[in-house]
Design a protein around this motif. Structure first.
Motif, PDB file in Angstrom:
ATOM      1  N   ASP A  10       0.870  -1.162   0.000  1.00  0.00           N
ATOM      2  CA  ASP A  10       0.000   0.000   0.000  1.00  0.00           C
ATOM      3  C   ASP A  10       0.917   1.225   0.000  1.00  0.00           C
ATOM      4  O   ASP A  10       2.116   1.111   0.269  1.00  0.00           O
ATOM      5  CB  ASP A  10      -0.883  -0.027   1.242  1.00  0.00           C
ATOM      6  CG  ASP A  10      -1.774   1.193   1.364  1.00  0.00           C
ATOM      7  OD1 ASP A  10      -2.359   1.601   0.348  1.00  0.00           O
ATOM      8  OD2 ASP A  10      -1.863   1.742   2.477  1.00  0.00           O
ATOM      9  N   GLY A  47      -7.704   3.865   3.372  1.00  0.00           N
ATOM     10  CA  GLY A  47      -7.631   2.678   2.520  1.00  0.00           C
ATOM     11  C   GLY A  47      -8.683   2.608   1.441  1.00  0.00           C
ATOM     12  O   GLY A  47      -8.694   1.658   0.659  1.00  0.00           O
ATOM     13  N   SER A 111      -2.582   0.977  -4.428  1.00  0.00           N
ATOM     14  CA  SER A 111      -3.052   2.134  -3.675  1.00  0.00           C
ATOM     15  C   SER A 111      -4.423   2.573  -4.152  1.00  0.00           C
ATOM     16  O   SER A 111      -4.665   2.657  -5.359  1.00  0.00           O
ATOM     17  CB  SER A 111      -2.065   3.300  -3.827  1.00  0.00           C
ATOM     18  OG  SER A 111      -2.594   4.486  -3.273  1.00  0.00           O
ATOM     19  N   GLU A 168       0.215  -3.487   4.588  1.00  0.00           N
ATOM     20  CA  GLU A 168      -0.896  -2.545   4.748  1.00  0.00           C
ATOM     21  C   GLU A 168      -0.898  -1.940   6.139  1.00  0.00           C
ATOM     22  O   GLU A 168      -0.422  -2.550   7.095  1.00  0.00           O
ATOM     23  CB  GLU A 168      -2.229  -3.276   4.543  1.00  0.00           C
ATOM     24  CG  GLU A 168      -2.741  -3.260   3.115  1.00  0.00           C
ATOM     25  CD  GLU A 168      -3.347  -1.918   2.721  1.00  0.00           C
ATOM     26  OE1 GLU A 168      -3.360  -0.999   3.561  1.00  0.00           O
ATOM     27  OE2 GLU A 168      -3.803  -1.806   1.569  1.00  0.00           O
ATOM     28  N   GLY A 173      -7.464  -2.258   4.102  1.00  0.00           N
ATOM     29  CA  GLY A 173      -6.402  -2.890   3.328  1.00  0.00           C
ATOM     30  C   GLY A 173      -6.121  -4.309   3.782  1.00  0.00           C
ATOM     31  O   GLY A 173      -5.934  -5.215   2.955  1.00  0.00           O
TER      32      GLY A 173
END
Length: 216
Positions: A10, A47, A111, A168, A173
Motif C-alpha cells: 500500500d 484505505g 493504492s 498494509e 487494506g
C-alpha cells in the motif's frame, strides 16, 4: 529468507506518512468550519477510494454537507505543503525496496489513491523505478476492503496471490489482502491493530525495518 515471490505495498501510511498529513489538513478544516468529530469518519475512510470517502462523509454528516468544497480546500493545503518531494517517507522504505529488488522479488504497489497522484509522489521521492507494477484505485471497480486491487496487482506481476505478501496499515487494506488470499502484514499507522486485524494478518509489525527483518 521466507518463501515468497512478490510483495505488494500500500502507499498512504505505508510508504509515505501521508495519512497523518491529510488528517492535519482535515483537522484544520474541522476547526475552521466547526465540523464535529472528524476523526471517526476520517479513519473509516483510510484505505478507500475518493468516491467511497465521499460516500462515508456524506453518510456521516448528511446530504447538505459541502464535502466537495471542503475536500478541494484540503487538497490545496496538502499539495502546497507536500508536493515536489516534501512528503515524508516512512522509515525503512528504501532499504526494503532495495533488498527485494536485489533478490529478484517482484514489487507492486496497490493504492486506492488515483493514479496520477501516486505516480507523482513515487517519482518525486525517487522510488518509482523500484516498482514493477503500480495499480491504483481508478483501475478497479471495487475499492478496498474488496480484494480487486490486490488481485490485479498480483496478476500484473505474474504471481499467485498466495505467493505474495501485502503490506498494509489500514483495516480496509488488511481485509482486502486477506480476502484475496495474499499474506497480509500489518504495519499500523493511525489505528492500532485490533482483535480482527490480529486475526486476519499473518503478523503485525512496528515498521518496515521490522518487516524486512521478518522477510529475511
Amino acid at each position: 529468507m521466507r518463501d515468497f515471490d512478490a510483495v505488494v505495498f500500500d502507499m498512504d501510511g505505508v510508504i509515505f506518512d501521508s495519512e497523518r498529513a491529510v488528517l492535519e489538513c482535515w483537522l484544520e478544516l474541522a476547526d475552521k468550519y466547526a465540523i464535529p468529530n472528524i476523526m471517526e469518519p476520517y479513519l473509516a475512510c483510510t484505505g478507500t477510494t475518493m468516491a467511497r470517502t465521499r460516500e462515508i462523509m456524506m453518510e456521516t454528516y448528511g446530504p447538505d454537507f459541502p464535502y466537495d468544497e471542503y475536500a478541494a480546500e484540503a487538497s490545496v493545503m496538502f499539495h502546497e505543503r507536500y508536493d515536489g518531494g516534501r512528503l515524508p517517507m516512512k522509515r525503512g522504505v528504501r532499504e526494503i525496496l532495495e533488498y527485494l529488488k536485489s533478490h529478484g522479488k517482484r514489487i507492486a504497489l496497490a493504492s486506492s489513491t488515483r493514479r496520477q497522484t501516486v505516480i507523482n509522489q513515487l517519482r518525486d521521492a525517487k522510488i518509482l523505478d523500484y516498482f514493477d507494477e503500480v495499480v491504483t484505485g481508478d483501475m478497479v471497480e471495487r475499492s478496498k476492503p474488496e480484494p480487486d486491487i490486490f488481485l490485479l496487482a498480483c496478476e500484473k506481476v505474474g504471481v499467485a496471490p498466495t505467493r505474495a505478501f501485502a503490506i498494509e496499515d489500514s483495516y480496509n487494506g488488511i481485509r482486502a489482502a486477506h480476502s484475496g488470499k495474499l499474506r497480509p502484514i500489518m504495519v499500523p499507522d493511525l489505528r492500532p491493530a485490533d482483535a480482527e486485524m490480529k486475526e486476519l494478518a499473518e503478523v503485525v509489525l512496528e515498521d518496515l525495518e521490522a518487516v524486512l527483518a521478518y522477510l529475511l
